[in-house]
Design a protein around this motif. Structure first.
Motif, PDB file in Angstrom:
ATOM      1  N   LYS A 115       0.832  -1.208   0.000  1.00  0.00           N
ATOM      2  CA  LYS A 115       0.000   0.000   0.000  1.00  0.00           C
ATOM      3  C   LYS A 115       0.869   1.263   0.000  1.00  0.00           C
ATOM      4  CE  LYS A 115      -3.900  -2.109   2.471  1.00  0.00           C
ATOM      5  NZ  LYS A 115      -4.701  -2.093   3.734  1.00  0.00           N
ATOM      6  N   LEU A 116       1.910   1.242   0.843  1.00  0.00           N
ATOM      7  CA  LEU A 116       2.806   2.397   0.925  1.00  0.00           C
ATOM      8  C   LEU A 116       3.513   2.635  -0.402  1.00  0.00           C
ATOM      9  CD1 LEU A 116       4.042   4.577   2.727  1.00  0.00           C
ATOM     10  CD2 LEU A 116       5.758   2.916   3.470  1.00  0.00           C
ATOM     11  N   SER A 117       3.970   1.550  -1.020  1.00  0.00           N
ATOM     12  CA  SER A 117       4.656   1.656  -2.300  1.00  0.00           C
ATOM     13  C   SER A 117       3.728   2.192  -3.382  1.00  0.00           C
ATOM     14  CB  SER A 117       5.208   0.285  -2.705  1.00  0.00           C
ATOM     15  OG  SER A 117       5.892   0.367  -3.934  1.00  0.00           O
ATOM     16  N   ALA A 118       2.472   1.722  -3.388  1.00  0.00           N
ATOM     17  CA  ALA A 118       1.506   2.192  -4.378  1.00  0.00           C
ATOM     18  C   ALA A 118       1.224   3.680  -4.198  1.00  0.00           C
ATOM     19  CB  ALA A 118       0.207   1.391  -4.256  1.00  0.00           C
ATOM     20  N   GLY A 119       1.150   4.127  -2.941  1.00  0.00           N
ATOM     21  CA  GLY A 119       0.916   5.545  -2.676  1.00  0.00           C
ATOM     22  C   GLY A 119       2.068   6.408  -3.158  1.00  0.00           C
ATOM     23  N   ILE A 120       3.301   5.950  -2.912  1.00  0.00           N
ATOM     24  CA  ILE A 120       4.483   6.699  -3.354  1.00  0.00           C
ATOM     25  C   ILE A 120       4.540   6.759  -4.872  1.00  0.00           C
ATOM     26  CG2 ILE A 120       7.004   6.683  -3.404  1.00  0.00           C
ATOM     27  CD1 ILE A 120       6.929   5.494  -0.578  1.00  0.00           C
TER      28      ILE A 120
ATOM     29  N   ALA B 217       2.020   6.646  -6.909  1.00  0.00           N
ATOM     30  CA  ALA B 217       0.970   7.557  -7.365  1.00  0.00           C
ATOM     31  C   ALA B 217       1.433   9.013  -7.258  1.00  0.00           C
ATOM     32  CB  ALA B 217      -0.307   7.342  -6.548  1.00  0.00           C
ATOM     33  N   ILE B 218       2.095   9.341  -6.139  1.00  0.00           N
ATOM     34  CA  ILE B 218       2.619  10.704  -5.962  1.00  0.00           C
ATOM     35  C   ILE B 218       3.691  11.001  -7.005  1.00  0.00           C
ATOM     36  CG2 ILE B 218       3.902  12.207  -4.394  1.00  0.00           C
ATOM     37  CD1 ILE B 218       2.519  10.797  -2.062  1.00  0.00           C
TER      38      ILE B 218
END
Length: 331
Positions: free
Chosen positions: A86-91, A93-94
């Motif tokens: 989840k953290l990797s996907a958020g980064i 996306a940013i």
């Protein structure tokens, strides 16, 4: 830088009648800089201040923080795979969002370049630097020689210099008129990616290259200053003994050079202070520094892009090389 100043015959005594515009505050800032302080200043203490560019080494501080954050993310993925994903996907996306904004800015670059050129060439009168044409010529000649050295390095690493310079020309043009290595970082990253350089390598090369190891500001410019002052002090600037002292001082002084216009002045002050040379000469050339700084910045940015392109080629060759029996055993 040393050879150019020596061949042209530049001498600091010829500028003795000119007034230095160096302030006491400028000298005190560099006089207080030591190697331990320089190295510890690279470590970020307040990320938000670095993101605002509050320090001359802000870019390096951000890179160090992101490297640590990347290592931490890898450990999170290992210990808590679901949260790590989840953290990797958020980064990611940013990252995509930020790069979209960067590309919008890049699309507007030609108009910005035009405005910057008008500003630079209209703000300075010819009589301000006619008396310093020899120094300007020496700087531009040294920069041109270094571009040739870059071309030779490209050939030795299996690249076509003509194709390379054709690809990076828009980046060099922007760096020339903006006089900011930091502002050219997005363009430098995009140019490297056109050569197939992975985003990670391109980002690190462009970021570190904007604040350290700069061929123009931290290398050529202080060396020309030294070559002009040394003969007046009875020192041969091309002697092996002196070079063994000068070159490490220039290399260490390149760490943390500001990625904005005028970084060459700071680098020259550090080198001259380290060698116990008089620093007044630096103040004499402040009036024409923007003219010289344009060429220096273009060379700095080219050096950072070359680092990424060559590093990518070397790492790719290492990955593609066949494993030896010892490697198989270890694996």
């Amino acid at each position: 830088g040393l050879l150019t100043a020596h061949v042209i015959g530049l001498d600091a005594s010829a500028f003795g009648h000119m007034q230095s515009t160096l302030t006491t505050d400028d000298v005190s800032k560099t006089a207080a800089v030591s190697l331990p302080q320089l190295l510890t200043s690279l470590i970020p203490t307040n990320l938000f201040l670095d993101l605002m560019g509050a320090r001359s080494v802000s870019v390096i501080g951000i890179v160090i923080f992101t490297l640590l954050a990347g290592v931490a993310l890898l450990k999170v993925k290992k210990d808590a795979p679901e949260e790590g994903a989840k953290l990797s996907a958020g980064i990611n996306a940013i990252q995509i969002w930020v790069m979209k904004m960067v590309r919008i800015v890049i699309a507007l670059t030609p108009y910005g370049v035009m405005a910057l050129m008008v500003k630079v060439f209209s703000a300075y009168q010819l009589e301000q630097f006619t008396s310093l044409l020899g120094f300007i010529a020496a700087c531009y000649l040294a920069v041109a020689m270094m571009f040739i050295v870059h071309a030779i390095i490209l050939i030795l690493t299996g690249h076509n210099p003509q194709q390379y310079y054709k690809t990076v020309w828009p980046v060099l043009t922007f760096a020339f008129v903006s006089r900011s290595s930091a502002a050219a970082i997005p363009l430098a990253i995009t140019a490297q990616e056109k050569f197939g350089v992975p985003g990670t390598i391109a980002n690190i090369a462009a970021s570190f290259g904007s604040s350290m190891g700069q061929n123009g500001c931290a290398g050529i410019y202080p060396a020309i200053m030294v070559a002009m002052i040394a003969p007046t002090m009875g020192i041969d600037p091309l002697s092996f003994t002196f070079l063994s002292t000068l070159l490490p001082a220039i290399a260490l002084g390149s760490i943390g050079v500001a990625g904005v216009g005028g970084g060459g002045t700071f680098a020259a002050l550090i080198v001259l202070s380290t060698l116990n040379f008089p620093v007044a000469l630096v103040g004499i050339f402040i009036a024409i520094e923007p003219i010289v700084d344009m060429a220096r910045t273009a060379l700095n940015v080219n050096g950072s892009m070359m680092s990424g392109v060559i590093a990518s080629r070397v790492l790719k060759q290492e990955q593609e090389s066949p494993a030896t029996p010892a490697d198989v055993t270890l694996n």
